[in-house]
Design an enzyme around this catalytic site. Structure first.
Site, short mmCIF file in Angstrom:
data_model
loop_
_atom_site.label_atom_id
_atom_site.label_comp_id
_atom_site.label_asym_id
_atom_site.label_seq_id
_atom_site.Cartn_x
_atom_site.Cartn_y
_atom_site.Cartn_z
N ASP A 64 -8.66 0.68 -1.71
CA ASP A 64 -7.87 1.59 -1.05
C ASP A 64 -7.44 2.70 -2.17
OD1 ASP A 64 -7.44 0.71 1.54
OD2 ASP A 64 -6.61 -0.75 0.71
N ASP A 108 -9.00 -3.67 9.59
CA ASP A 108 -8.10 -3.54 8.30
C ASP A 108 -6.66 -3.48 8.66
OD1 ASP A 108 -7.23 -2.96 5.70
OD2 ASP A 108 -8.17 -1.13 5.58
#
Length: 220
Positions: free
Chosen positions: A35, A175
């Site tokens: 990320d 996610d």
């Protein structure tokens, strides 16, 4: 039943990142989810290009790079240069003036093009891009922080994407707030993989191989 398990590395113990990567790899993780946040598109900073480079050097497993940044076209070449063919790069369509142009750069580099869809983003607003991407990352929480609660209204969007994935030739990934019950419910419906964070994988005080084995052994 086969589905991918991806480790959300922003949740890893950075006191010994190499140890984390090795243990996750030995435990059977399929890929490492990276990320990248710029503090503008989302109100947080997370992993950096150096973190990505480090993990890429430590493992041969695929990387899934989730760019939560404004105008990813400005920096996409930096990430491409530090990845391998076959790795995945996700962008947020809302963050880019011409997202299809940025996705084409990913395709030209031999990587898997993907888009990430926020909870408040409808399928209709990204429909045309579904024709060129191979992976769709559905955010079941608002992006930017780990440990958030699942937003139930995202379930309808997931069902819509699953209903068109085969005809448009893309895979759907989950996610955010990924718990065992979500895997048991959505893996049989066609979710190709799940990003595992603090809800199921990290900070549990148990070996990663034990956690991953128990996930694989769940009944469906």
């Amino acid at each position: 039943m086969r589905f991918e398990l991806m480790a959300s590395m922003m949740c890893a113990d950075y006191r010994n990142l190499e140890k984390e990567v090795r243990e996750l790899e030995q435990g059977g993780i399929d890929s490492f989810h990276i990320d990248i946040m710029d503090g503008r598109f989302v109100p947080n900073f997370a992993m950096s290009l150096n973190d990505l480079r480090c993990i890429r050097q430590l493992t041969d497993r695929p990387l899934d790079v989730h760019l939560m940044v404004e105008h990813p076209s400005h920096t996409i070449d930096l990430f491409i240069r530090n990845l391998n063919p076959g790795d995945t790069i996700y962008i947020h369509p809302e963050a880019e003036y011409h997202p299809s142009t940025t996705l084409q750069k990913v395709i030209n580099a031999g990587m898997i093009p993907g888009i990430a869809i926020n909870p408040g983003t409808s399928v209709e607003t990204v429909y045309e891009m579904l024709r060129i991407v191979k992976s769709v990352l559905v955010m079941s929480v608002n992006p930017g922080n780990a440990g958030q609660m699942f937003l139930p209204y995202v379930g309808e969007k997931i069902e819509r994407l699953l209903s068109i994935r085969e005809s448009m030739k893309f895979d759907v990934y989950w996610d955010g707030a990924c718990t065992a019950d979500k895997i048991q419910r959505y893996a049989p419906r066609g979710i190709a993989g799940f990003v595992l964070g603090t809800s199921l994988l990290f900070g549990k005080g148990r070996p990663y191989h034990e956690i991953l084995e128990r996930i694989r052994a769940m009944e469906f």
